[in-house]
Design an enzyme around this catalytic site. Structure first.
Site, PDB file in Angstrom:
ATOM      1  N   ASP A   1      -5.417  19.242 -43.116  1.00 37.53           N
ATOM      2  CA  ASP A   1      -6.616  19.413 -44.303  1.00 37.53           C
ATOM      3  C   ASP A   1      -6.354  20.556 -44.832  1.00 37.53           C
ATOM      4  O   ASP A   1      -5.832  21.148 -43.419  1.00 37.53           O
ATOM      5  CB  ASP A   1      -8.816  18.625 -44.455  1.00 37.53           C
ATOM      6  CG  ASP A   1      -8.880  19.191 -45.142  1.00 37.53           C
ATOM      7  OD1 ASP A   1      -8.456  18.999 -47.179  1.00 37.53           O
ATOM      8  OD2 ASP A   1     -10.548  19.296 -45.770  1.00 37.53           O
TER       9      ASP A   1
ATOM     10  N   GLU B   1      -2.314   5.260  -4.096  1.00 37.50           N
ATOM     11  CA  GLU B   1      -3.263   4.964  -5.090  1.00 37.50           C
ATOM     12  C   GLU B   1      -3.937   6.916  -5.321  1.00 37.50           C
ATOM     13  O   GLU B   1      -5.019   6.609  -6.259  1.00 37.50           O
ATOM     14  CB  GLU B   1      -4.223   5.231  -3.318  1.00 37.50           C
ATOM     15  CG  GLU B   1      -3.772   3.469  -3.737  1.00 37.50           C
ATOM     16  CD  GLU B   1      -2.449   3.707  -2.448  1.00 37.50           C
ATOM     17  OE1 GLU B   1      -2.071   2.123  -1.609  1.00 37.50           O
ATOM     18  OE2 GLU B   1      -2.016   4.611  -2.076  1.00 37.50           O
TER      19      GLU B   1
ATOM     20  N   ASP C   1     -12.307  12.250 -44.593  1.00 39.99           N
ATOM     21  CA  ASP C   1     -10.657  11.832 -43.796  1.00 39.99           C
ATOM     22  C   ASP C   1     -10.797  11.170 -42.387  1.00 39.99           C
ATOM     23  O   ASP C   1      -9.743  11.592 -41.708  1.00 39.99           O
ATOM     24  CB  ASP C   1     -11.207  13.535 -42.897  1.00 39.99           C
ATOM     25  CG  ASP C   1     -10.485  14.688 -44.286  1.00 39.99           C
ATOM     26  OD1 ASP C   1     -10.140  14.945 -44.342  1.00 39.99           O
ATOM     27  OD2 ASP C   1     -11.471  15.898 -44.191  1.00 39.99           O
TER      28      ASP C   1
ATOM     29  N   GLU D   1       6.391   6.610   4.074  1.00 38.88           N
ATOM     30  CA  GLU D   1       5.417   5.604   4.298  1.00 38.88           C
ATOM     31  C   GLU D   1       6.046   4.171   4.317  1.00 38.88           C
ATOM     32  O   GLU D   1       5.416   3.617   4.956  1.00 38.88           O
ATOM     33  CB  GLU D   1       4.203   5.933   3.438  1.00 38.88           C
ATOM     34  CG  GLU D   1       3.655   7.123   2.964  1.00 38.88           C
ATOM     35  CD  GLU D   1       2.691   7.653   1.665  1.00 38.88           C
ATOM     36  OE1 GLU D   1       2.079   8.164   2.017  1.00 38.88           O
ATOM     37  OE2 GLU D   1       2.601   6.598   1.093  1.00 38.88           O
TER      38      GLU D   1
ATOM     39  N   ASP E   1     -12.742  16.935 -41.514  1.00 36.37           N
ATOM     40  CA  ASP E   1     -14.000  17.429 -41.428  1.00 36.37           C
ATOM     41  C   ASP E   1     -14.827  16.194 -42.717  1.00 36.37           C
ATOM     42  O   ASP E   1     -15.727  16.418 -42.178  1.00 36.37           O
ATOM     43  CB  ASP E   1     -14.503  18.955 -42.213  1.00 36.37           C
ATOM     44  CG  ASP E   1     -13.709  19.023 -43.489  1.00 36.37           C
ATOM     45  OD1 ASP E   1     -13.436  18.711 -44.187  1.00 36.37           O
ATOM     46  OD2 ASP E   1     -14.641  20.629 -43.903  1.00 36.37           O
TER      47      ASP E   1
ATOM     48  N   VAL F   1       2.896   1.589  -3.318  1.00 42.43           N
ATOM     49  CA  VAL F   1       1.474   1.667  -4.090  1.00 42.43           C
ATOM     50  C   VAL F   1       0.750   3.838  -4.385  1.00 42.43           C
ATOM     51  O   VAL F   1       0.103   3.513  -3.402  1.00 42.43           O
ATOM     52  CB  VAL F   1       0.404   0.539  -4.617  1.00 42.43           C
ATOM     53  CG1 VAL F   1      -0.692   1.535  -5.659  1.00 42.43           C
ATOM     54  CG2 VAL F   1       0.785   0.032  -5.195  1.00 42.43           C
TER      55      VAL F   1
ATOM     56  N   VAL G   1       0.428  -1.792   0.213  1.00 40.90           N
ATOM     57  CA  VAL G   1       0.038  -0.144  -0.106  1.00 40.90           C
ATOM     58  C   VAL G   1       0.933   1.445   0.121  1.00 40.90           C
ATOM     59  O   VAL G   1       0.247   2.139  -0.953  1.00 40.90           O
ATOM     60  CB  VAL G   1      -0.951   0.143   0.981  1.00 40.90           C
ATOM     61  CG1 VAL G   1      -1.704   1.531   1.278  1.00 40.90           C
ATOM     62  CG2 VAL G   1      -1.851  -1.281   1.318  1.00 40.90           C
ATOM     63  N   ALA G   2       1.978   0.985   0.441  1.00 43.59           N
ATOM     64  CA  ALA G   2       2.641   2.662   1.105  1.00 43.59           C
ATOM     65  C   ALA G   2       3.353   2.733  -0.470  1.00 43.59           C
ATOM     66  O   ALA G   2       3.617   3.605  -0.856  1.00 43.59           O
ATOM     67  CB  ALA G   2       3.670   2.634   1.970  1.00 43.59           C
TER      68      ALA G   2
ATOM     69  N   THR H   1      -9.335  22.549 -46.444  1.00 44.54           N
ATOM     70  CA  THR H   1     -10.790  23.547 -46.910  1.00 44.54           C
ATOM     71  C   THR H   1     -11.403  23.752 -45.711  1.00 44.54           C
ATOM     72  O   THR H   1     -11.695  22.601 -44.687  1.00 44.54           O
ATOM     73  CB  THR H   1     -11.786  22.775 -48.117  1.00 44.54           C
ATOM     74  OG1 THR H   1     -11.342  22.933 -48.630  1.00 44.54           O
ATOM     75  CG2 THR H   1     -13.221  23.990 -48.230  1.00 44.54           C
TER      76      THR H   1
END
Length: 934
Positions: free
Chosen positions: A336, A294, A653, A718, A649, A292, A289-290, A338
């Site tokens: 693109d 979290e 594409d 920790e 657009d 990881v 736990v220390a 246009t």
């Protein structure tokens, strides 16, 4: 009914089309339409629907770190079931909360983006006019079947692929399919060869009718349309993980492996030292736990969500959170033309009149950079009248009450020019007739009644119209048009055309009385030339600066367009993608690569073409690009380890958008398929918004590194209590609930405040980070674990033992875990970690710049985070709630004062590190310069 392809149906005469598609000019019967609906299915793209929302929500619970946390929670519940009273159930519930919080945040962002796009889902029209049983009916577009006879009118979007049987002045916009912005003329004549999308007698689903009207027989619906085929191609492209997602996976794998290994090793050590199974189990799980972090995943998720909200304020809608950071490491933008680089509307930019070139800028007229007054412009009134009258564009009102212009883009540009320059204040002349445009003569003429005279206004292609002119409008009155005058006008027309302008010549005549028949031969002769008008789909005003900003940031911009090479080159020159002096495609050096040329390139040749060029050499431009060409270019760039963003657009594409590291669709003009496929949507269709989003993405990544350093630093204090507990006879200085209180409580708000840091310096002056750069780089790990973390551990453990000794405890004396002294001592450790993290949040604002230089009030959220952190600490120390949940106890103020002093020591130590590091860098730079000068 036989199924016909586009190439087959376009070869048929209009009368043969009905027979071949088993229909008639009166349309299908209702019964036959129902039978065909069963056979061919609905005219829709339902298969393009994405993953169900429930499945997307479930996916947030199954990624690697979530699975690791599920295992940790399961172990905690099992341990509690077998040995109750050790607080393991509380640990399990806390871990489950982490999983749920992260999943909800990530899912909500995707869901909100999906809802924002939902209103834009249906590109194809909801209804269509068809002939059935000889009657015109308004039916749902999903009910259309092959053989239906469509009634097509100006302004409508075409709902299915159809073969035209009638076409009157019809021009269509095929850009959603081809990317080419030029309006395409339609006819009914049979065509024997060519690509389907180039066939003038076919209209396609997704295209728009710009002018004219007609009828057509449907020959393909749904996924069998050209629209559907390209859209389906997008679904076959597999998207990959974003760079940040890959880094998070690597981080979680490393952290998980290290945590499990250390947990097992120290569990074994504990059992071997005779600590007992449950004590050793608590020892091993505490190590896991220390180790990881979290709080890391929820903090990353929240930081990305905050980044996406900032981007939304700058008109960039992020559909997937990881895309926020992906933008920051983008190395190539394939854009693109246009609608992205340009405004996607024709605009009259220049005209040639009375031997002058006149420019139109922001509602004013200029010649040779001199402003033309309204009085001076009045001498060109006849030209302006011709633009307005020889025109079929219309001003209409949208449902929201705003006016807009509809019609052919060229005619729309002429009408909007007149509107911008106040030329519509006079009543229009009554139209008496029209000689419509046709492809052979390339002209159109309208006839108008003006105070007892019949006036003809004509516009058309210069090479077609100028030979018909015998006079030229001068500054005062018409004068004869000489051979040299014609050559001069045609030369100016060619000059405009070489700059990719769309050029029209405009002329007029007064029709003599006594003309019996108003026909082409009798009207379009002895014309008076009025002028040339040059139009272009202009670049967005912000684009040139955005291109320059990309260059400074080390981001290459490559144009991929379906448009004509000359048009692509002209726009590239206007926006700075190509130098003005670059040779044209007709020269020896060809900067514009067409799709047909690309087909002849091997993969090696394509990669050589796409290799990063020298600073002075522009990237190639790509024109006449089909979807497969765009996909191939994107694939080649990714194989070259580039991080590729693609804009688009149209449905053409979509495959490239899906293949890219980040696909960017247009929110205003983009098709349903493009928006569905993309990971980001531009709400204003402006290229400069992409550059703003890249800047935000880089800031997000820099901030992620800051709070990762901050979060990882607290892991060391920790872990150290469990190492001391397992490897010596020291009491356990920190409990598992207290670890979770740091990771998920006191650290969260300051970490989020770091995520909101403004960029330091100009992040767009730096090149993109390389793919090889790790989120957990060695310098980050050394600073977090070996420097900041060890100082925090010394402060926390020093406070723990100092308090025990002050209360009369001696080394080796057993300490009951339920005694008030033990609870007070662990509270001191917990407080020491929080005090160190308060100082650490200021240290982590930069790994190089002094916290004093950054300013204590430059990020108010930091101060808010510290206030929240201290408030949580005080609640956990001095409230009954904290005593029950964390096993804490009230401690005297003097020890808190010493811990606060320790936090100041940490901050000053990091200031010394920054100063030493700066001097080392300066020395190395000086050494390098001296070696270079030798």
């Amino acid at each position: 009914m036989p199924e016909l392809t586009a190439l087959e149906v376009c070869r048929l005469a209009p009368s043969q089309v009905y027979r071949a598609l088993a229909t008639s000019p009166q349309g299908l019967s209702a019964d036959e339409a129902r039978r065909r609906a069963v056979r061919y299915g609905p005219n829709s793209l339902e298969e393009l629907r994405g993953e169900p929302l429930l499945m997307r929500f479930a996916r947030q619970f199954t990624h690697f770190l979530a699975l690791l946390l599920w295992v940790a929670a399961g172990l905690a519940f099992i341990a509690d079931a077998l040995h109750q009273g050790e607080g393991m159930a509380m640990l399990g519930w806390a871990i489950l909360c982490v999983i749920v919080i992260n999943a909800v945040f990530a899912f909500l962002q995707e869901y909100r983006a999906e809802r924002a796009v939902q209103a834009l889902r249906d590109l194809l029209p909801a209804k269509a006019w068809v002939l059935r049983d000889g009657q015109q009916q308004h039916v749902s577009r999903s009910e259309l079947v092959p053989g239906d006879v469509l009634a097509l009118e100006e302004g409508e979007q075409i709902p299915a692929d159809a073969r035209l049987t009638e076409a009157v002045g019809m021009r269509v916009d095929n850009s959603p399919l081809t990317g080419e912005s030029k309006a395409q003329r339609r006819s009914v004549d049979p065509i024997t060869e060519g690509h389907p999308l180039d066939m003038a007698n076919l209209v396609f689903a997704g295209a728009t009718i710009l002018s004219g009207h007609g009828q057509g027989v449907v020959f393909a619906t749904g996924l069998n349309t050209e629209f559907g085929k390209i859209a389906h191609l997008a679904t076959t492209v597999q998207g990959g993980l974003s760079p940040l997602q890959k880094e998070i996976v690597k981080v979680t794998h490393v952290v998980a492996g290290l945590s499990l290994l250390m947990g097992l090793v120290f569990f074994t050590i504990g059992v071997g030292m005779g600590l007992g199974f449950w004590t050793s189990a608590i020892f091993g799980i505490g190590i896991i736990v220390a180790n990881v972090p979290e709080g890391l995943l929820p903090t990353v998720t929240l930081a990305l969500a905050m980044g996406s909200q900032r981007m939304a304020k700058r008109n960039a809608l992020i559909k997937h959170l990881a895309s926020v950071e992906t933008l920051g490491c983008t190395t190539v933008i394939c854009t693109d033309k246009t609608g992205t680089l340009t405004e996607n509307r024709m605009r009259l930019d220049k005209f040639y009149v009375d031997d002058l070139i006149v420019e139109s800028r922001e509602g004013c007229l200029f010649t040779l950079n001199r402003l033309i007054t309204a009085t001076e412009a009045e001498r060109w009134r006849t030209l302006f009248d011709a633009m307005v009258h020889c025109n079929n564009a219309k001003r209409t009102r949208r449902p929201d009450g705003r006016s807009h212009t509809t019609g052919d883009p060229t005619e729309t540009a002429l009408l909007e020019f007149a509107l911008d320059h106040g030329l519509l204040h006079r009543p229009l002349l009554r139209r008496m007739g029209e000689l419509p445009f046709d492809a052979d003569r390339k002209r159109m003429t309208t006839l108008h009644w003006n105070e007892g005279r019949l006036i003809a206004f004509t516009k058309g292609a210069p090479e077609s119209l100028i030979p018909l002119c015998s006079m030229q409008q001068g500054s005062a009155k018409p004068k004869p048009l000489t051979v040299d005058g014609r050559k001069k006008i045609l030369a100016q027309s060619q000059a405009f055309a070489q700059q990719a302008y769309r050029v029209l010549a405009v002329a007029m005549r007064e029709v003599d009385r006594g003309v019996e028949r108003l026909e082409i031969e009798t009207v379009e002769q002895e014309l008076t030339f009025l002028g040339l008008v040059a139009m272009m789909d202009p670049p967005h005003r912000e684009v040139p600066d955005a291109i320059l900003k990309c260059r400074q940031a080390g981001v290459r911009v490559i144009m991929l367009t379906g448009d004509h090479p000359l048009t692509a080159l002209a726009i590239a020159r206007k926006i700075g993608l190509a130098p003005v002096s670059m040779p044209t495609p007709a020269g020896h050096f060809v900067p514009v690569i067409e799709g047909t040329q690309l087909d002849g390139y091997s993969e090696t040749q394509l990669r050589q073409l796409l290799m990063p060029t020298s600073p002075g050499q522009p990237d190639p431009l790509f024109a006449r690009m089909a979807p497969r060409h765009k996909m191939r270019i994107v694939s080649a760039l990714k194989a070259m380890q580039e991080v590729v963003a693609v804009t688009g657009d149209g449905v053409n594409d979509a495959p490239a958008l899906k293949m890219a590291d980040i696909g960017i669709a247009m929110g205003v003009t983009g098709t349903d398929v493009a928006k569905h496929t993309a990971t980001m949507i531009l709400l204003d269709d402006n290229f400069s918004t992409i550059v703003n989003a890249i800047e935000e993405g880089r800031a997000v990544y820099a901030n992620i590194r800051k709070f990762v350093t901050y979060v990882l630093a607290s892991n060391v204090p920790e872990i150290v209590p469990y190492l001391a507990f397992g490897l010596s006879s020291a009491p356990l200085a920190l409990t598992i609930p207290q670890i979770l209180a740091v990771d998920l409580g006191t650290d969260m708000v300051p970490a989020l405040a770091l995520a909101a840091e403004q960029p330091q310096g100009n992040v767009m002056d730096e090149p993109p980070r390389p793919r090889t750069e790790r989120l957990l780089s060695w310098d980050l790990l050394l600073r977090a674990y070996a420097f900041l973390g060890l100082i925090e551990a010394a402060l926390a453990m020093g406070g723990f033992f100092l308090y025990l000794y002050s209360q009369g405890w001696t080394w080796g004396t057993p300490l009951d875990w339920t005694s008030p002294l033990y609870k007070e001592a662990t509270t001191v450790t917990f407080s020491g970690i929080v005090a160190a993290q308060v100082a650490n949040v200021f240290a982590c604002r930069s790994d190089r710049i002094s916290a004093f230089r950054l300013g204590w009030f430059s990020n108010p959220l930091i101060l808010l985070g510290v206030a929240v952190e201290v408030t949580i600490l005080l609640i956990m120390i001095y409230s009954p709630f904290g005593h029950v949940v964390l096993g804490t106890a009230s401690i005297p103020a003097w020890i808190l004062g010493l811990l606060a002093l320790g936090g100041i020591v940490l901050l000053m130590a990091d200031e010394c590190r920054k100063l030493i590091s700066k001097r080392v860098r300066m020395a190395l730079t000086a050494t390098m310069k001296s070696r270079t000068s030798m």
